[in-house]
Design a protein around this motif. Structure first.
Motif, PDB file in Angstrom:
ATOM      1  N   HIS A  21     -38.789 -28.215  23.242  1.00 18.75           N
ATOM      2  CA  HIS A  21     -39.699 -27.990  22.293  1.00 18.75           C
ATOM      3  C   HIS A  21     -40.944 -27.019  22.233  1.00 18.75           C
ATOM      4  O   HIS A  21     -41.427 -27.178  23.558  1.00 18.75           O
ATOM      5  CB  HIS A  21     -40.500 -29.322  21.924  1.00 18.75           C
ATOM      6  CG  HIS A  21     -39.061 -30.375  21.651  1.00 18.75           C
ATOM      7  ND1 HIS A  21     -38.914 -30.510  20.293  1.00 18.75           N
ATOM      8  CD2 HIS A  21     -38.480 -31.118  22.358  1.00 18.75           C
ATOM      9  CE1 HIS A  21     -37.928 -31.526  20.338  1.00 18.75           C
ATOM     10  NE2 HIS A  21     -37.650 -32.025  21.865  1.00 18.75           N
ATOM     11  N   PRO A  62     -39.130 -22.235  20.584  1.00 22.42           N
ATOM     12  CA  PRO A  62     -38.079 -23.156  20.959  1.00 22.42           C
ATOM     13  C   PRO A  62     -36.985 -22.499  21.718  1.00 22.42           C
ATOM     14  O   PRO A  62     -36.642 -21.479  21.626  1.00 22.42           O
ATOM     15  CB  PRO A  62     -37.646 -23.661  19.526  1.00 22.42           C
ATOM     16  CG  PRO A  62     -38.475 -22.765  18.579  1.00 22.42           C
ATOM     17  CD  PRO A  62     -39.153 -21.678  19.365  1.00 22.42           C
ATOM     18  N   SER A 101     -34.815 -25.654  15.540  1.00 26.53           N
ATOM     19  CA  SER A 101     -36.011 -25.075  15.317  1.00 26.53           C
ATOM     20  C   SER A 101     -36.538 -24.381  14.103  1.00 26.53           C
ATOM     21  O   SER A 101     -37.743 -24.574  13.950  1.00 26.53           O
ATOM     22  CB  SER A 101     -35.803 -23.767  16.378  1.00 26.53           C
ATOM     23  OG  SER A 101     -34.877 -22.891  15.652  1.00 26.53           O
TER      24      SER A 101
END
Lengths: 268, 294
Positions: A21, A62, A101
């Motif tokens: 993340h 991401p 994402s």
């Protein structure tokens, strides 16, 4: 730093991956897909790709890294590995990255055989990266197989303390395994016909990263230059990543990671 | 104990995060059979949990027992622990957490720890302190000098025409080495007091004491030695002679694969290893089932 391991893909072709993340994601930041090399090289590059993913995530990107079917923690036996399947897996991973994402721009990083997977997937599937980092990419499947055979012989010679000439006598020209990994006939046949001489554009930008001992033929370099509107080259000054010494000493070619993390999709 | 009833249990894999802070990362391979043995596989040296040449994945999938392959703290997918323990103590704590996870998530009854090289060291030490470990498979654990093995190796080398040919070439060229053997991967095999790239050798008495503690507790032990240590062990008899004072014969199973390299770099050697471990686990299970039935 948040990273989520996951299984994804079709139920009969489950792939293992880790989604990193982004921290403080910037608007319009691209997402990054990491494409592994194969076999022993994938083991040697594991820490490098993990660290690269963490750096990219810290920079707001991401990232998805994953194992092809029949490799790493993904499902499938080593006898099921095939080059065409790796291309499909790259496309599946790209779809997963899009879903995870929400990004609209994508950067791919292909190391070793992962470079060949990136080039073929960009040509043959609907997936379209805007930027391709090709790090010591395989551009000739036949040369790659010949290199694997040489490495296999050298490794067994050193490990068993036997002359290379004796090991060589026992290893057929058409190898079915190298460095502890299966090379199924189908995989080898698909590799042998891969020779990157494509004239179509595969990405807006290609960055070719070369380690110290990497040799790219003029023919392949020309093909890469034609395959993108923008072509750049970076020669790494770090210790070659693909060695036992580098792996056992936890060596990471930081200049390459700087190069990729600093320019993936432009600065956010 | 898992008594096989014929056929193979349906297995599926699931990613789990476990440990005190949920930071340890592993792949659990589950079976519907409750009360089965659990297998535990983890890092060998710097290699992440899939193992050298993906051997841990191959073992987990071939052995048809519930298993957890995982990364110790600071390796592979598992971040470093904040506990401040030393490397060995942390590894033992991680292994204890993995057994907790196997018990809770896969309902296993007893765990077999499989470790290679430094992983064998961890498996042995964890088994000494954790009574839930009922079996260990140690791939190239510590090995100690043995005259019979050294003599056999010397004879084998003396009888090798390729070596004489190389020596003659070397003398004719007035060079120490004609360079036919690859170098550069940092490992010479078979000699010295260190068996793998700086890994220190534990005192023989300490290794024997650990094995003795396990034998006395009824822990089943399979040791596999490769060609890495063929100057110390190239037949099981060499091991038992080295440890003659400890009466291990018949109480520890030892296999020698002197023509195999340390990381099983050929598919044939991997298949041989998997077959031997599978056969050993089956013997172990059937013996326990026989005891249970009688």
């Amino acid at each position: 730093m948040a990273a989520t391991p996951l299984h994804f893909g079709d139920s009969d072709r489950k792939l293992y991956g880790v989604f990193h993340h982004p921290e403080q994601r910037a608007a319009n930041a691209p997402a990054v897909l990491l494409l592994n090399p194969f076999g022993e090289e994938a083991i040697r590059s594991f820490r490098i790709f993990k660290q690269l993913a963490e750096r990219l995530a810290r920079a707001g990107r991401p990232v998805l890294r994953f194992d092809y079917y029949g490799t790493g923690d993904s499902e499938g036996d080593c006898e099921t590995v095939d080059f065409d399947g790796m291309i499909r897996d790259a496309a599946t991973a790209q779809e997963e990255l899009e879903a995870l994402s929400g990004a609209r721009r994508f950067v791919w990083v292909g190391l070793g055989l992962g470079g060949a997977v990136a080039l073929r997937a960009a040509i043959e599937t609907a997936a379209r990266p805007t930027q391709l980092f090709l790090w010591d990419p395989v551009l000739s499947g036949a040369d790659y197989l010949a290199g694997l055979r040489r490495a296999h012989i050298a490794t067994l010679s050193a490990a068993l303390d036997l002359p290379q000439s004796r090991i060589e006598r026992e290893i057929p020209e058409e190898i079915s395994e190298a460095l502890g990994f299966c090379l199924p006939d189908r995989f080898c046949a698909q590799l042998k016909v891969f020779d990157f001489v494509e004239s179509r554009k595969v990405a807006r930008e290609i960055r070719l990263i070369g380690s110290e001992d990497t040799v790219i033929s003029a023919r392949h370099e020309d093909a890469l230059k034609n395959a993108a509107a923008e072509f750049r080259q970076y020669d790494s000054g770090s210790t070659v990543w693909n060695s036992n010494e580098a792996m056992n000493a936890y060596t990471i070619p930081m200049d390459v990671l700087d190069c990729i993390a600093g320019s993936a999709g432009g600065r956010s | 104990m898992y008594c096989r009833l014929g056929g193979r249990a349906v297995m599926k894999e699931r990613i789990i995060q476990f440990g005190p802070d949920g930071l340890l990362s592993g792949v659990l391979r589950e079976s519907a059979a409750a009360g089965a043995n659990g297998l535990m596989l983890f890092n060998a040296g710097v290699v992440h949990r899939i193992g050298a040449h993906r051997l841990n994945v191959k073992l987990a999938r071939a052995l048809h027992e519930p298993s957890l392959r995982f990364d110790l703290s600071g390796q592979g997918e598992s971040p470093a622990a904040a506990a401040g323990l030393g490397f060995e103590d942390q590894a033992i704590a991680d292994i204890a957490a993995a057994i907790d996870a196997l018990e809770n998530e896969a309902n296993v009854d007893g765990v077999v720890a499989i470790g290679m090289c430094s992983g064998a060291d961890h498996a042995l030490r964890a088994a000494v302190v954790d009574p839930r470990i009922s079996g260990v498979v140690l791939l190239d654990p510590y090995a100690y000098p043995n005259d019979d093995a050294a003599g056999a190796d010397l004879l084998a080398r003396a009888a090798d025409p390729d070596r004489w040919s190389r020596k003659i070439k070397s003398l004719m060229l007035r060079r120490d080495d004609v360079g036919d053997t690859a170098s550069g991967n940092g490992r010479r095999t078979g000699g010295g007091d260190e068996i793998d790239q700086g890994r220190p050798l534990a005192p023989k008495e300490e290794f024997a004491a650990d094995l003795t503690a396990l034998v006395q507790r009824g822990v089943r032990i399979l040791i596999v030695y490769t060609g890495l240590v063929r100057r110390h062990v190239s037949k099981p008899a060499h091991f038992f002679k080295t440890f003659a004072a400890y009466d291990f014969e018949g109480r520890i199973d030892v296999e020698a694969m002197p023509h195999t390299d340390h990381t099983f770099s050929t598919i044939a050697s991997q298949e041989t290893l998997i077959g031997r471990v599978d056969e050993w686990l089956r013997r172990r299970s059937s013996a326990a089932c026989d005891r249970r039935a009688s």
